[in-house]
Design an enzyme around this catalytic site. Sequence first.
Site, PDB file in Angstrom:
ATOM      1  N   ASP A  78      19.541  -9.157  24.027  1.00 38.84           N
ATOM      2  CA  ASP A  78      19.824  -8.753  25.408  1.00 38.84           C
ATOM      3  C   ASP A  78      20.931  -9.665  25.938  1.00 38.84           C
ATOM      4  O   ASP A  78      22.101  -9.414  25.703  1.00 38.84           O
ATOM      5  CB  ASP A  78      18.545  -8.812  26.239  1.00 38.84           C
ATOM      6  CG  ASP A  78      18.615  -8.011  27.521  1.00 38.84           C
ATOM      7  OD1 ASP A  78      19.713  -7.531  27.877  1.00 38.84           O
ATOM      8  OD2 ASP A  78      17.582  -7.851  28.179  1.00 38.84           O
ATOM      9  N   PHE A 117      15.779  -0.304  30.771  1.00 35.29           N
ATOM     10  CA  PHE A 117      14.576  -1.076  30.478  1.00 35.29           C
ATOM     11  C   PHE A 117      13.806  -0.359  29.376  1.00 35.29           C
ATOM     12  O   PHE A 117      13.247   0.705  29.594  1.00 35.29           O
ATOM     13  CB  PHE A 117      13.698  -1.246  31.726  1.00 35.29           C
ATOM     14  CG  PHE A 117      12.812  -2.444  31.621  1.00 35.29           C
ATOM     15  CD1 PHE A 117      11.760  -2.474  30.719  1.00 35.29           C
ATOM     16  CD2 PHE A 117      13.044  -3.556  32.400  1.00 35.29           C
ATOM     17  CE1 PHE A 117      10.943  -3.591  30.597  1.00 35.29           C
ATOM     18  CE2 PHE A 117      12.234  -4.680  32.298  1.00 35.29           C
ATOM     19  CZ  PHE A 117      11.190  -4.697  31.391  1.00 35.29           C
TER      20      PHE A 117
END
Length: 179
Positions: free
Chosen positions: A103, A152
Amino acid sequence: MNNDIEKILISQEQMNNRLDELAAQLNEKYTNSKELPLVVSVMTGALMFSGKMLERLNFMMNLDVVKASSYEGAHSTGKVTLSQDVKYDVKNRPVIIMEDIIDTGRTLKFLKDLFLKRGAASVEICAMMDKPKSHEVDLKGDYIGFNAPNEFLVGYGLDYDGLYRNLPYIGVLKHRVYA
């Protein structure tokens, strides 16, 4: 649980096919190697991915785990915390870090730098997912399952607040769940 998923991004079948491909690359490199790699799973998110990958690897290795994170809940703190270190010595060994998702890249950069500082012969990153648009540090994975959108994601080890890890696919979590 499934009702909280906006859409399935990667099915279980797609995941299995891609893991076979990643394992083939690692097997080609290490099956006849004289080096004994240390595979390090980043807990807890990479547990499912690492387990499925290990079933596919056909070479001698040691396995260890590390617990490191820059996240609290759904947001990165920007600071990496190492709460469980590896038990094996990495000196003069190839290290393969297994991670669920790249990420921000902070945790993996921290771990890669740490293992190199400790004398690892090499450090490679095998990640199930990569979110290139979220990177905050200069880091590139060596074996990447899938590039991910900046959404997400949960399932296959990825979580929200410790939940959804056991979904057998990667899904986009509905915004209302984490807003």
